[in-house]
Design a protein around this motif. Sequence first.
Motif, mmCIF file in Angstrom:
data_model
loop_
_atom_site.group_PDB
_atom_site.id
_atom_site.type_symbol
_atom_site.label_atom_id
_atom_site.label_comp_id
_atom_site.label_asym_id
_atom_site.label_seq_id
_atom_site.Cartn_x
_atom_site.Cartn_y
_atom_site.Cartn_z
ATOM 1 N N LEU A 105 1.057 -1.227 -0.007
ATOM 2 C CA LEU A 105 -0.078 -0.110 -0.062
ATOM 3 C C LEU A 105 0.855 1.314 0.051
ATOM 4 O O LEU A 105 0.553 2.067 -0.696
ATOM 5 C CB LEU A 105 -0.986 -0.123 1.361
ATOM 6 N N VAL A 106 2.141 1.108 0.644
ATOM 7 C CA VAL A 106 2.772 2.372 0.629
ATOM 8 C C VAL A 106 3.358 2.551 -0.505
ATOM 9 O O VAL A 106 3.577 3.777 -1.052
ATOM 10 C CB VAL A 106 3.958 2.257 1.931
ATOM 11 N N LEU A 107 3.931 1.680 -1.181
ATOM 12 C CA LEU A 107 4.387 1.888 -2.539
ATOM 13 C C LEU A 107 3.623 2.257 -3.521
ATOM 14 O O LEU A 107 3.929 3.050 -4.285
ATOM 15 C CB LEU A 107 5.167 0.455 -3.002
ATOM 16 N N ASP A 108 2.011 1.587 -3.479
ATOM 17 C CA ASP A 108 1.326 2.325 -4.532
ATOM 18 C C ASP A 108 1.047 3.806 -4.122
ATOM 19 O O ASP A 108 0.757 4.704 -5.123
ATOM 20 C CB ASP A 108 -0.116 1.382 -4.418
ATOM 21 N N ALA A 109 0.669 3.891 -2.892
ATOM 22 C CA ALA A 109 0.323 5.589 -2.607
ATOM 23 C C ALA A 109 1.307 6.332 -2.835
ATOM 24 O O ALA A 109 1.101 7.624 -3.486
ATOM 25 C CB ALA A 109 -0.007 5.411 -1.077
ATOM 26 N N VAL A 110 2.817 6.131 -2.688
ATOM 27 C CA VAL A 110 3.648 7.091 -3.058
ATOM 28 C C VAL A 110 4.068 7.030 -4.653
ATOM 29 O O VAL A 110 4.224 8.201 -4.942
ATOM 30 C CB VAL A 110 4.950 6.642 -2.336
ATOM 31 N N THR A 111 3.777 5.987 -5.350
ATOM 32 C CA THR A 111 3.692 5.951 -6.790
ATOM 33 C C THR A 111 2.637 7.099 -7.338
ATOM 34 O O THR A 111 2.895 8.000 -8.292
ATOM 35 C CB THR A 111 3.381 4.874 -7.369
ATOM 36 N N ASP A 112 1.567 7.032 -6.749
ATOM 37 C CA ASP A 112 0.227 7.859 -6.941
ATOM 38 C C ASP A 112 0.582 9.344 -6.541
ATOM 39 O O ASP A 112 0.331 10.441 -7.308
ATOM 40 C CB ASP A 112 -1.163 7.722 -6.166
ATOM 41 N N ALA A 158 -3.194 7.806 1.371
ATOM 42 C CA ALA A 158 -3.527 8.894 0.322
ATOM 43 C C ALA A 158 -3.688 10.008 1.042
ATOM 44 O O ALA A 158 -3.100 11.142 0.411
ATOM 45 C CB ALA A 158 -4.491 8.400 -0.339
ATOM 46 N N ASN A 159 -4.433 10.300 2.102
ATOM 47 C CA ASN A 159 -4.601 11.577 2.773
ATOM 48 C C ASN A 159 -3.593 12.131 3.353
ATOM 49 O O ASN A 159 -3.430 13.440 3.197
ATOM 50 C CB ASN A 159 -5.798 11.140 3.779
ATOM 51 N N LEU A 160 -2.628 11.384 4.001
ATOM 52 C CA LEU A 160 -1.608 11.948 4.407
ATOM 53 C C LEU A 160 -0.485 12.446 3.588
ATOM 54 O O LEU A 160 0.138 13.746 3.604
ATOM 55 C CB LEU A 160 -0.682 10.825 5.358
ATOM 56 N N LEU A 161 -0.368 11.758 2.302
ATOM 57 C CA LEU A 161 0.512 12.086 1.411
ATOM 58 C C LEU A 161 0.039 13.365 0.713
ATOM 59 O O LEU A 161 0.698 14.262 0.244
ATOM 60 C CB LEU A 161 0.716 11.144 0.324
ATOM 61 N N ALA A 162 -1.420 13.625 0.399
ATOM 62 C CA ALA A 162 -2.093 14.727 -0.070
ATOM 63 C C ALA A 162 -2.022 15.718 0.714
ATOM 64 O O ALA A 162 -1.674 16.884 0.261
ATOM 65 C CB ALA A 162 -3.585 14.283 -0.278
ATOM 66 N N ASN A 163 -1.860 15.383 2.206
ATOM 67 C CA ASN A 163 -1.672 16.676 3.028
ATOM 68 C C ASN A 163 -0.173 17.390 2.932
ATOM 69 O O ASN A 163 -0.452 18.546 2.907
ATOM 70 C CB ASN A 163 -1.987 16.114 4.556
ATOM 71 N N ALA A 164 0.626 16.429 2.700
ATOM 72 C CA ALA A 164 2.038 16.933 2.513
ATOM 73 C C ALA A 164 2.329 17.614 1.259
ATOM 74 O O ALA A 164 2.887 18.559 1.075
ATOM 75 C CB ALA A 164 3.117 15.521 2.632
ATOM 76 N N ARG A 165 1.591 16.860 0.220
ATOM 77 C CA ARG A 165 1.667 17.646 -1.048
ATOM 78 C C ARG A 165 1.060 18.877 -0.994
ATOM 79 O O ARG A 165 1.501 20.045 -1.740
ATOM 80 C CB ARG A 165 1.094 16.845 -2.271
ATOM 81 N N LEU A 166 -0.172 19.100 -0.621
ATOM 82 C CA LEU A 166 -0.951 20.324 -0.781
ATOM 83 C C LEU A 166 -0.658 21.328 -0.156
ATOM 84 O O LEU A 166 -0.793 22.818 -0.145
ATOM 85 C CB LEU A 166 -2.486 20.002 -0.592
ATOM 86 N N LEU A 190 -7.337 14.650 7.538
ATOM 87 C CA LEU A 190 -6.798 14.023 8.726
ATOM 88 C C LEU A 190 -7.626 13.882 9.930
ATOM 89 O O LEU A 190 -7.457 12.680 10.596
ATOM 90 C CB LEU A 190 -6.109 15.319 9.411
ATOM 91 N N SER A 191 -8.860 13.942 9.840
ATOM 92 C CA SER A 191 -9.913 13.326 10.750
ATOM 93 C C SER A 191 -10.473 12.069 10.213
ATOM 94 O O SER A 191 -10.342 11.212 11.222
ATOM 95 C CB SER A 191 -11.219 14.239 10.696
ATOM 96 N N ILE A 192 -10.386 11.873 9.075
ATOM 97 C CA ILE A 192 -10.601 10.582 8.371
ATOM 98 C C ILE A 192 -9.240 9.563 9.010
ATOM 99 O O ILE A 192 -9.421 8.427 9.270
ATOM 100 C CB ILE A 192 -10.679 10.399 6.885
#
Length: 487
Positions: free
Chosen positions: A344-351, A384-392, A453-455
């Motif tokens: 899951l980590v590999l897929d989420a980082v790729t996305d 996905a939410n944690l990585l999106a938070n870091a990206r946004l 982040l609440s999710i």
Amino acid sequence: MRFPRPHTLRARLTAGLVVLLAVSCAAVGVAAVVELNGFLTGRLDQQLREAGVRFPASLEHGVPLPSDHDGDEDGDGDTRRQAAGTFGARLVGSTVTNAAVVASGSGTGTVTVELSARDRRRLAGLPADGEGHTVDLSTLDDYRMMATEGRDGDVLITGLPTESVEAAVHRLELVAAVVLGVALALAGVVGALWVRWSLRPLSRVAATATRVSELPLSSGEVELWPRAPEADPRSEVGRVGSAFNLMLGHVEDALTKRHASEERLRSFAADASHELRTPVASIRGHAELALLHPDPVPRKVVRALERIEAEAARMGEMVDDLLLLARLDAGRPLERRPVDLTRLVLDAVTDAQAAGPGHHWTLELSEEPVTVPGDAHRLHQVLANLLANARLHTPVGTTVTVSLRTDAGTAVLKVHDDGPGVAEDIRPKVFERFTHADRRRTEGAGTGTGLGLSIVAAVAEAHEGSVRLRSRPGSTTFTVRLPTGEE
């Protein structure tokens, strides 16, 4: 030496009782010793007055002489009427001419006393007032002495040993100390039992309060079943127990009303989210259909339709998130299947790399795959939410590091970035719903719905895990801990 302070009320009351008893007994003992010492000393002074000056007067010639005017004209100035140990001395001016004591055993013999210069000064300093005074002679024990002026201008001193007085006083002191010690020991034991029995209702109230403090009161249905046992309402402890039970009743009513309100709110959110999914999807579909129309459409209309489609998509995501949170709040169970968290980590980082090519994405994974029991779809949403938070919420060029390892039966997932950090006023509520990051942390990037982040927190809690944030300028780390199910 510093004595330890008692911390409990029971210990303080017992200690106070023992100290009060000790002070009282000590005062009684001191008063008894002082009174006995004064009484026996007075008796000794009376014996000195009765003995008179016959013995010191007889020391002048050794035998009674009728022509002598020293007070022994009656012819009874010998030692037969004197107690053993009686001291006699004659002073002419400030000089001791004779000093002797009645020998013990014979009843008639005397023993001459060799006085030191210090003893002579003490005898010379005795006032000739016919009153008793305690004198410590180096060659003898303590004596009670009385000085009287003789008929020849000399001073006659008669003394009796204070040994009997001191022995009686010391014996009383010993008896008082033993009795005081035994009394204090018994008072400590009996007092502790009595105080413990008296404070038993208060101990029950404290035990009830401890049980109530251990109940989870932050959320969910709460039943404050413990109650303090009833006690005499006329006593202070009884009034405390009654007030405590009344307070618990009010708290239970308030928590029950709060739980009912939360349940209504969850039901409303779930129903509203469910009902909104269809019209939102319909709006989005009509916007897409309008954009596909072959006839010429003004540019402004096309732009408006594109905005409608984008906002409908955003609203659809928000509705889905609200529906998920409502289901998690309702305690609906998630899937429990082995999930390869490493995959899951590999897929989420790729996305995330595809969505944010301007960021630098790095991985730190353990050699062995990390597997946890749970819902794969929801755990992927966490990543996905944690990585999106870091990206946004970080500027372009920020390095985001994702690490995964195991620690004592726990999978530890960390998402770290070297961005500007989370504002200090937002950190305490960052996992609350509809919390938006500081605009300064975002350079032109869009912001999310405030539910991501609440999710993350809700899904982690549903998996019996936790999520924590540590942030400062240049370093922000979200740490998710999930049980692996392995001992």
